[in-house]
Design a protein around this motif. Structure first.
Motif, mmCIF file in Angstrom:
data_model
loop_
_atom_site.group_PDB
_atom_site.id
_atom_site.type_symbol
_atom_site.label_atom_id
_atom_site.label_comp_id
_atom_site.label_asym_id
_atom_site.label_seq_id
_atom_site.Cartn_x
_atom_site.Cartn_y
_atom_site.Cartn_z
ATOM 1 N N PHE A 440 0.891 -1.161 0.000
ATOM 2 C CA PHE A 440 0.000 0.000 0.000
ATOM 3 C C PHE A 440 0.927 1.209 0.000
ATOM 4 O O PHE A 440 1.504 1.572 1.015
ATOM 5 C CB PHE A 440 -0.936 0.018 1.209
ATOM 6 N N VAL A 441 1.078 1.785 -1.178
ATOM 7 C CA VAL A 441 2.064 2.836 -1.401
ATOM 8 C C VAL A 441 1.367 4.190 -1.404
ATOM 9 O O VAL A 441 0.197 4.296 -1.781
ATOM 10 C CB VAL A 441 2.799 2.598 -2.733
ATOM 11 N N TYR A 442 2.083 5.218 -1.012
ATOM 12 C CA TYR A 442 1.525 6.569 -1.060
ATOM 13 C C TYR A 442 1.281 6.960 -2.517
ATOM 14 O O TYR A 442 2.161 6.811 -3.366
ATOM 15 C CB TYR A 442 2.489 7.550 -0.403
ATOM 16 N N PHE A 443 0.069 7.479 -2.806
ATOM 17 C CA PHE A 443 -0.248 7.904 -4.173
ATOM 18 C C PHE A 443 -1.143 9.142 -4.141
ATOM 19 O O PHE A 443 -1.929 9.350 -3.207
ATOM 20 C CB PHE A 443 -0.925 6.776 -4.972
ATOM 21 N N VAL A 444 -1.009 9.970 -5.172
ATOM 22 C CA VAL A 444 -1.782 11.201 -5.320
ATOM 23 C C VAL A 444 -2.055 11.421 -6.805
ATOM 24 O O VAL A 444 -1.493 10.739 -7.661
ATOM 25 C CB VAL A 444 -1.037 12.434 -4.756
ATOM 26 N N ASP A 445 -2.870 12.419 -7.089
ATOM 27 C CA ASP A 445 -3.178 12.759 -8.477
ATOM 28 C C ASP A 445 -3.474 14.253 -8.547
ATOM 29 O O ASP A 445 -4.504 14.708 -8.034
ATOM 30 C CB ASP A 445 -4.392 11.951 -8.962
ATOM 31 N N PHE A 446 -2.563 15.015 -9.151
ATOM 32 C CA PHE A 446 -2.765 16.448 -9.331
ATOM 33 C C PHE A 446 -2.722 16.767 -10.831
ATOM 34 O O PHE A 446 -1.756 17.345 -11.336
ATOM 35 C CB PHE A 446 -1.692 17.249 -8.579
ATOM 36 N N THR A 483 2.814 9.878 -8.074
ATOM 37 C CA THR A 483 1.886 10.574 -8.970
ATOM 38 C C THR A 483 1.424 9.732 -10.149
ATOM 39 O O THR A 483 0.627 10.207 -10.962
ATOM 40 C CB THR A 483 2.538 11.857 -9.508
ATOM 41 N N THR A 484 1.912 8.490 -10.264
ATOM 42 C CA THR A 484 1.578 7.695 -11.443
ATOM 43 C C THR A 484 0.422 6.736 -11.199
ATOM 44 O O THR A 484 0.184 6.287 -10.078
ATOM 45 C CB THR A 484 2.792 6.870 -11.910
ATOM 46 N N ALA A 489 -2.115 1.447 -9.002
ATOM 47 C CA ALA A 489 -2.551 0.098 -9.369
ATOM 48 C C ALA A 489 -1.826 -0.965 -8.548
ATOM 49 O O ALA A 489 -2.412 -1.999 -8.205
ATOM 50 C CB ALA A 489 -2.322 -0.136 -10.861
ATOM 51 N N ARG A 490 -0.564 -0.731 -8.208
ATOM 52 C CA ARG A 490 0.187 -1.689 -7.409
ATOM 53 C C ARG A 490 -0.409 -1.857 -6.021
ATOM 54 O O ARG A 490 -0.208 -2.888 -5.370
ATOM 55 C CB ARG A 490 1.645 -1.240 -7.272
ATOM 56 N N SER A 491 -1.128 -0.854 -5.556
ATOM 57 C CA SER A 491 -1.692 -0.874 -4.208
ATOM 58 C C SER A 491 -3.056 -1.541 -4.147
ATOM 59 O O SER A 491 -3.625 -1.673 -3.064
ATOM 60 C CB SER A 491 -1.793 0.562 -3.673
ATOM 61 N N ARG A 492 -3.565 -1.959 -5.286
ATOM 62 C CA ARG A 492 -4.901 -2.564 -5.323
ATOM 63 C C ARG A 492 -4.844 -4.011 -4.826
ATOM 64 O O ARG A 492 -3.982 -4.785 -5.226
ATOM 65 C CB ARG A 492 -5.458 -2.501 -6.748
ATOM 66 N N LEU A 493 -5.772 -4.373 -3.949
ATOM 67 C CA LEU A 493 -5.807 -5.736 -3.408
ATOM 68 C C LEU A 493 -6.007 -6.772 -4.504
ATOM 69 O O LEU A 493 -6.789 -6.560 -5.441
ATOM 70 C CB LEU A 493 -6.939 -5.872 -2.388
ATOM 71 N N ASN A 494 -5.339 -7.900 -4.347
ATOM 72 C CA ASN A 494 -5.539 -9.051 -5.218
ATOM 73 C C ASN A 494 -6.319 -10.096 -4.431
ATOM 74 O O ASN A 494 -5.748 -10.878 -3.664
ATOM 75 C CB ASN A 494 -4.193 -9.606 -5.680
#
Length: 600
Positions: A440-446, A483-484, A489-494
């Motif tokens: 669960f990685v830090y992510f943002v979107d600006f 920011t990507t 997507a890597r943080s999404r549960l499988n």
């Protein structure tokens, strides 16, 4: 049944149109913009009002300030085109609730499951998460806690950079889809809690300084800049904005409680602190419901917690207990950087935390450089939310690794059982129940502010530049770009991995422990705590005993390399033991094992 919260802000449907209230004390002129017209609003002591008779539910609108800036409604109920687009008029009474008899559940019954809506399912929506509710009920969870959903910039965020506090983010779905999630949870006996952020606004999309400069104050500085004006001129309206927001989520969306993010970062010199007024107003508004108010408060201020003398709820129900996490983390991983250096001798620290609540109760913190905390031994275990992982403790690591990648599995199994069978309120972070491998990685979107996106990216790299693992170009390159889309997507549960070993075995173990908790532990905690004590008879051995009105719980653990023997008292029986533990007059514990005993 239909529900809606009446408030002085925003758009309110009337029988003959829509009434708008917009607080803009720094503006001299405001007009309402809709798809085909612009209408002058009437100024009234900092407020601008208009009754638009041609509009109804579904109408899109914005405000134009002084003929220049076009801004959304700060109390918008929905932003279908993100934070920079127009707001939508929402009819809160359109949704027909099915949970008319729901009054909530006792807090002692709580097993909290923290989830991020955008990554908890492949679809990342309220509707998709609704489809997981039966699974949570069957697992033994009783409370789903949503990370913040207030509208934030772009389509992906942890939620702590929200700027429109009344609007569920459009990336997750519509207001009615969120209500359907809560409604279905209640039909299954699940509570739903919401994380709210009243200590700052996100760095992008906050238009309030354009027309309400006194919403913020330079007298108080925070990690995010100027503080929110809770105690100066015009602060009454600012306070009402947040108080109404809390009432709105609890009434209009029928949430069962709120988790208040980082209240230690709220600066307020008023005679009555805003977090006191918040709790008082909420308690007065919902006397017939079980409403649970939970703090995140690094200051460890026990004063906010505990029931009133009458037995009715006090101001706040519980607090996230980072102390317990930090002690466990140091025991399990040996890490001692940052705030973990405050938890030397972690076995004894853990004993104090499990028996008394806070570990820091006024002692000096090397990490913070100040004395921190207040005595908490008088509080019941249910005043503390305990966890081995949460969004912060995973996501604030450079690579977002979960605990399963950082420690031995036998050690983690011991910690898991102690967490889920202890009398504190346990919290699981989504996927923890099967030891998810996804980070669960830090992510943002600006998307509209590339300079800010770059600053966040470089700031993340700089934050970890002092760590040996990230001290060269190769290490820096390994830090995910927050920011990507790929990082998100890597943080999404499988969810598929939960069906196969070793994950399926961990899931079965978690379920068994939670059912034991329901049957053996919760009935005891409901009878009220009489006292709690702990001792460390050896450097690596720990015993905690909680005595309740209906009996006792005694947790024995051995963290060392050698066998340790504990006496078993007459009348005690084991409800759980690690593999290899022998119970024959005494409890013989091999390395990294434990047992939970119930006594009369």
């Amino acid at each position: 049944m239909r529900r809606g919260h009446q408030m002085p802000f925003g758009a309110a449907l009337a029988a003959d149109g829509v009434r708008f209230g917009f607080w803009a004390p720094s503006a001299s002129r405001v007009t309402l913009l809709t798809h085909d017209r612009e209408e002058e609003m009437v100024a009234d002591d900092g407020w601008f009002r208009l009754h638009a008779r041609a509009l109804g539910a579904g109408a899109l609108y914005s405000f134009r300030v002084d003929g220049e800036a076009t801004v959304p409604d700060p109390a918008s109920r929905f932003q279908p085109r993100d934070i920079g687009g127009p707001s939508m008029v929402v009819d809160p009474f359109a949704y027909r609730w099915r949970d008319g008899s729901w009054r909530g559940r006792l807090w002692e019954e709580a097993v909290v499951y923290e989830a991020h809506v955008g990554t908890a399912t492949p679809e990342g929506s309220f509707t998709a998460l609704t489809g997981k509710l039966e699974y949570l009920r069957d697992l033994g969870v009783t409370a789903l806690e949503l990370m913040p959903i207030a509208d934030f910039p772009g389509s992906r965020s942890w939620g702590y950079d929200g700027v429109l506090h009344y609007a569920p983010d459009h990336a997750y779905g519509t207001p009615d889809e969120l209500k359907a999630l809560v409604d279905e949870a209640h039909s299954l006996g699940l509570m739903v809690l919401l994380d709210v952020v009243y200590n700052h606004f996100g760095p992008s999309g906050n238009y309030l300084p354009t027309y309400a400069q006194t919403f913020f104050t330079e007298r108080h500085q925070t990690l995010w800049g100027a503080g929110i004006n809770y105690d100066g001129e015009t602060s009454a309206t600012v306070r009402e904005y947040f108080i109404n927001n809390a009432l709105y989520w609890l009434e209009e969306y029928h949430f069962d409680g709120l988790r208040f993010d980082a209240v230690h970062a709220i600066a307020d010199d008023s005679e009555k602190h805003i977090i006191a007024e918040l709790a008082e107003r909420i308690r007065a508004s919902f006397p017939q419901r079980h409403v649970h108010l939970v703090l995140e408060n690094n200051a460890n201020e026990a004063r906010w917690l505990g029931a009133a003398e009458s037995g009715t709820p006090g101001l706040y129900t519980a607090q996230w207990n980072d102390d317990i996490h930090h002690a466990w983390h140091r025991i399990l991983t040996g890490e001692s950087d940052g705030y973990y250096r405050d938890y030397d001798n972690p076995v004894a620290r853990l004993g104090r935390g499990l028996a008394e609540g806070f570990i820091y109760q006024g002692e000096h913190s090397q990490h913070d450089g100040v004395a921190r905390g207040e005595p908490s031994g008088h509080l019941p275990p249910s005043a503390f939310v305990a966890f081995l992982q949460n969004h912060d403790q995973i996501g604030n690591r450079a690579l977002g690794e979960r605990l399963g990648l950082l420690t031995d599995q036998n050690k983690l199994a011991l910690a898991r059982a102690a967490l889920l069978l202890g009398p504190q309120i346990p919290l699981l972070f989504m996927g923890e129940e099967w030891q998810a491998s996804t980070p669960f990685v830090y992510f943002v979107d600006f998307p509209d502010d590339p300079d800010l996106a770059n600053a966040v990216r470089e700031g993340r790299r700089k934050e970890f530049g002092g760590f040996a693992a990230f001290g060269d170009e190769t290490g820096i390159a390994a830090i995910p770009d927050p920011t990507t889309e790929e990082t998100f997507a890597r943080s999404r549960l499988n969810w598929d991995e939960a069906l196969r070993d070793p994950h399926s075995s961990v899931l079965a173990e978690t379920k068994a422990l939670l059912h034991l908790r329901r049957d053996e532990v919760v009935p005891l905690t409901k009878t009220g705590l009489l006292d709690a004590r702990w001792r460390s008879p050896g450097a690596d051995a720990l015993e905690i005993c909680w005595r309740f009105g209906g009996g006792s719980l005694r947790l024995l653990m051995n963290f060392g390399p050698d066998i340790y023997v504990f006496p078993v008292e007459s009348g005690e029986r084991a409800i759980w033991s690690s593999p290899g533990v022998a119970l024959d007059g005494d409890a013989t514990l091999p390395p990294w094992t434990g047992t939970m005993l119930v006594g009369k």
